[in-house]
Enzyme design. Structure first.
Site, mmCIF file in Angstrom:
data_model
loop_
_atom_site.group_PDB
_atom_site.id
_atom_site.type_symbol
_atom_site.label_atom_id
_atom_site.label_comp_id
_atom_site.label_asym_id
_atom_site.label_seq_id
_atom_site.Cartn_x
_atom_site.Cartn_y
_atom_site.Cartn_z
ATOM 1 N N ARG A 327 0.810 -1.310 0.542
ATOM 2 C CA ARG A 327 -0.291 0.070 0.280
ATOM 3 C C ARG A 327 0.930 1.137 -0.002
ATOM 4 O O ARG A 327 0.768 2.369 -0.575
ATOM 5 C CB ARG A 327 -0.701 0.156 1.497
ATOM 6 N N ARG A 508 30.980 -13.705 24.086
ATOM 7 C CA ARG A 508 32.045 -14.408 24.049
ATOM 8 C C ARG A 508 32.645 -14.650 25.844
ATOM 9 O O ARG A 508 33.044 -13.366 26.030
ATOM 10 C CB ARG A 508 32.919 -14.732 23.350
ATOM 11 N N HIS A 509 33.147 -15.460 26.105
ATOM 12 C CA HIS A 509 33.863 -16.313 27.354
ATOM 13 C C HIS A 509 35.113 -14.868 27.779
ATOM 14 O O HIS A 509 35.430 -15.001 26.442
ATOM 15 C CB HIS A 509 34.399 -17.533 27.279
ATOM 16 N N ASN A 515 42.829 -20.132 23.807
ATOM 17 C CA ASN A 515 42.602 -18.992 22.975
ATOM 18 C C ASN A 515 44.208 -18.439 22.830
ATOM 19 O O ASN A 515 44.589 -17.986 20.930
ATOM 20 C CB ASN A 515 42.014 -17.940 23.516
ATOM 21 N N GLY A 521 38.953 -26.289 20.372
ATOM 22 C CA GLY A 521 38.186 -27.459 21.737
ATOM 23 C C GLY A 521 39.140 -27.221 22.625
ATOM 24 O O GLY A 521 38.963 -27.052 23.401
ATOM 25 N N ARG A 562 34.961 -22.264 31.140
ATOM 26 C CA ARG A 562 36.098 -21.374 30.923
ATOM 27 C C ARG A 562 35.238 -20.014 30.917
ATOM 28 O O ARG A 562 34.793 -18.835 31.294
ATOM 29 C CB ARG A 562 36.660 -21.147 29.437
ATOM 30 N N GLU A 583 30.664 -25.621 22.879
ATOM 31 C CA GLU A 583 31.384 -25.172 22.165
ATOM 32 C C GLU A 583 30.834 -25.789 20.907
ATOM 33 O O GLU A 583 30.679 -27.474 21.416
ATOM 34 C CB GLU A 583 32.827 -24.939 21.933
ATOM 35 N N HIS A 649 30.302 -19.592 23.689
ATOM 36 C CA HIS A 649 31.318 -19.319 22.326
ATOM 37 C C HIS A 649 30.980 -19.635 21.061
ATOM 38 O O HIS A 649 30.060 -18.911 20.786
ATOM 39 C CB HIS A 649 31.758 -20.500 22.466
#
Length: 701
Positions: A327, A508-509, A515, A521, A562, A583, A649
């Site tokens: 419309r 995220r943690h 890391n 994993g 974590r 994860e 994660h």
């Protein structure tokens, strides 16, 4: 409460650490065992030698058993059973026999069983039946394998001979049939009278034979030079050729069926792709149309957007066709409440025209791509006349695509919710751009009044359509003729929905030990920077976003160490640890870095590069699997009415972010940027999602 939660989380973290230590010890033991097994495997012994050793062990066992049976004195159980009245000299003899157990046993065995002595066997060779009488035959593994081979060879020879005999019989039968046909033809030419019944039978036989030759190919080749002694390789190739001939028969029959007229019941499904392949058959495709029904400011547009993003996220391509947008495009943006009067025939005709145009666009969208499966027609559709118009135009377009409508009626009688919806949605509506807010509320309430005058609920006056009715934001749900997998999914999703707006935070943690080393994993704890981020996140939530987070906020995390450590000090009204939010499972790649994966498994590394969405780690998961795993989290997320903070994660947050931001391109999902130490705030609304990012600390992707 907070101190109690801190104690519980600390105990939970200690338990997780103990489990991790235990796992590492088990891994070390398994590695040491693996080295021992590897040394054993590296020995030069063949399989036959191992089988011979097992054979010798079995023979020794058998000899010992026979010894016990033949020499009861050698059995210690029998010695205990001797009576006390025996003389001491007899006991001494028994003692001597006990010491010289093996020698006496062997002698007695040779005396009683002459076949056990090779010298006696050479002197008196007995037939095999007598030699083995009274003794259980023990087949060795090597002999059984050889026997199996010989049996296979003999069976193959027998089958070969049978097939050759069968071929000869078929040739003889064919010759006889040809002779009979020639004789019949000769008799017909000569004009000799015969019985009518015999002629009819012969004609039937000829016709049946012709039909068989047309439909089915000959199962055997006509080669006459077939040798009886054929090697195994030639047998396998002949078997393969027979398989191909049988499959070609099947294809021939399908092609002959495709030429027939009535093929409505024949459909071939390609299970791998999820698409319907027509297989040269004109089969209609069934699509689903969800038609929204209800008064303005009841949350129809909000619910239709949520439904669309849920279906797209689950893999069902869907699209919204909003009648208000049509419309605004064709007639302009602003229309006063008079345009929506019941006694305005010109305006109602123009609105019906917009509805027909939207349905035509919907049909073209379905025809463009076979994967497009669900369309949502968003509008009021609050009269019987409008719903009949929709069904009529859908039925007129029947051809290769069959559309099945389901009406979803949103009924809300709570004035507080209606007022909140007007303030939250209509002030930012494109219908009221650059209009004073007070006039917006007055005009919109008058528009609602015009719709109330002509409103007719679904199912009135004998309407037998399929429908779902939702009363007062999920307090009551009424279903009518709802069957099928996708409609049931839609019904279950709608039963958990609400239209109250609230923020959702995705985090995220904090930085973990894996890391730093860039490993996949694991369940590693936070580093010192990760713990620092956890403190900053607690301050951000308690000072910037919520004044009373202990009563307002819901906190969700995974069960991994974590994420739990990141949530330790965050104040909240409810804390839930989800197993489903762990994860993505990387399978055999767990604990490896990306460089190690590339070196050890280059094929897997390349396969992941080519299709990151559907790639599944060996003994692990893909992003598609993760989406399915997160479906209960999505349902619970839609059910909750409080603000939610999710600490999870990277792969999990990518999936949730794609769902909440209506990212319909699934191929982009695995590449969404989710850096460390960043808070993403999302505020879903009826006309889009407001997104804000807060980088509390520097963090890499």
């Amino acid at each position: 409460m907070r101190q109690q939660r801190e104690k519980e989380t600390k105990n939970y973290i200690d338990l997780k650490k103990d489990k991790e230590n235990a796992k590492e010890l088990v891994k070390k033991k398994n590695n040491s065992r693996g080295n021992i097994y590897a040394k054993k495997r590296s020995s030069s012994k063949s399989i036959l030698e191992y089988l011979e050793e097992e054979e010798e062990f079995d023979e020794e066992k058998e000899e010992n058993n026979n010894e016990k049976k033949l020499n009861p004195e050698s059995n210690p159980d029998n010695l205990n059973k001797t009576s006390s009245s025996q003389s001491p000299s007899f006991k001494k003899q028994n003692g001597k026999k006990k010491k010289n157990k093996k020698k006496t046993g062997i002698k007695t065995e040779k005396n009683l069983n002459p076949e056990s002595n090779p010298d006696d066997l050479n002197k008196n060779p007995l037939p095999s039946s007598k030699r083995h009488s009274g003794k259980k035959k023990k087949k060795s593994k090597r002999n059984s394998a050889l026997m199996g081979k010989n049996k296979k060879e003999s069976n193959d020879k027998i089958e070969n001979e049978d097939s050759n005999e069968h071929k000869k019989e078929n040739k003889i039968l064919d010759k006889n049939k040809n002779k009979e046909e020639k004789e019949i033809m000769k008799k017909e030419e000569e004009g000799k009278p015969e019985n009518d019944n015999n002629n009819d039978n012969d004609d039937k036989k000829v016709e049946e034979k012709k039909e068989e030759e047309e439909l089915v190919e000959k199962p055997y080749n006509n080669d006459n030079n077939n040798n009886n002694n054929v090697e195994e390789t030639n047998k396998e190739s002949s078997d393969e050729s027979n398989d191909h001939s049988s499959s070609s028969e099947g294809i021939y029959l399908i092609d002959s069926l495709s030429e027939s007229k009535d093929n409505s019941s024949l459909v071939t499904y390609a299970y791998g792709s999820g698409k319907i392949s027509k297989a040269s058959l004109n089969v209609p495709q069934h699509k689903l149309v969800l038609v929204m029904v209800g008064l303005p400011a009841r949350g129809k547009s909000f619910i239709s957007r949520k439904l669309s993003r849920y279906l797209n996220w689950m893999g069902y391509n869907s699209k919204i066709f909003n009648l208000g947008n049509y419309r605004r495009k064709l007639l302009g943006s602003f229309h006063s409440h008079d345009f929506f009067r019941k006694d305005n025939p010109e305006a109602s005709k123009s609105r019906d025209k917009m509805c027909k145009i939207a349905i035509k666009d919907m049909i073209t969208w379905f025809e463009e791509n076979e994967e497009n499966s669900v369309a949502i027609l968003d509008g009021t559709n609050s009269t019987i006349h409008r719903r009949r118009l929709i069904v009529k135009t859908i039925n007129e377009s029947r051809g290769a695509i069959v559309l099945k409508p389901i009406f979803i009626e949103i009924i809300c009688n709570n004035p507080e919710i209606i007022h909140e919806n007007i303030l939250a949605t209509k002030l930012s509506s494109p219908d009221y751009k650059n209009v004073d807010p007070e006039k917006v509320i007055e005009d919109f309430k008058a528009r609602i009044g015009h719709y109330v005058e002509g409103y007719e609920t679904v199912g009135k006056d004998g309407e037998s359509y399929r429908y779902i009715k939702i009363f007062d934001v999920g307090k009551q749900i009424v279903l009518h003729r709802i069957t099928g997998f996708v409609p049931s999914k839609v019904m279950f999703y709608l039963s958990n929905l609400h239209i109250i707006p609230r923020p959702i935070y995705l985090v995220r943690h904090g930085q973990s030990e894996y890391n730093i080393s860039d490993r996949l994993g694991g369940d590693s704890p936070l580093t010192s920077t990760g713990r620092q981020f956890a403190k900053k996140l607690t301050n951000f939530i308690s000072t910037n976003e919520f004044f009373n987070a202990e009563k307002e906020l819901c906190l969700w995390s995974s069960t991994m160490l974590r994420t739990v450590e990141t949530c330790v000090d965050i104040p909240c009204a409810q804390y839930v640890r989800w197993k489903a939010m762990e994860e993505i499972n990387v399978g055999v790649c767990d604990g490896l870095s990306y460089e190690e994966v590339e070196k050890l498994m280059p094929e897997e590394f390349e396969a992941r590069k080519q299709d990151k969405l559907r790639y599944r780690y060996p003994r692990g998961e893909s992003y598609e699997d993760l989406i399915r795993r997160l479906e209960p989290v999505i349902i619970e997320l839609e059910r909750q009415r409080k603000p939610i903070l999710i600490v999870a994660h990277r792969a999990v947050i990518r999936c949730l972010y794609a769902y909440l931001t209506e990212n319909n391109n699934r191929q982009e999902l695995p590449y969404i940027s989710i850096p460390l130490h960043c808070v993403i705030k999302l505020e879903p609304g009826p006309y889009g999602v407001k997104i804000q990012r807060f980088q509390l600390m520097p963090g890499d992707e």
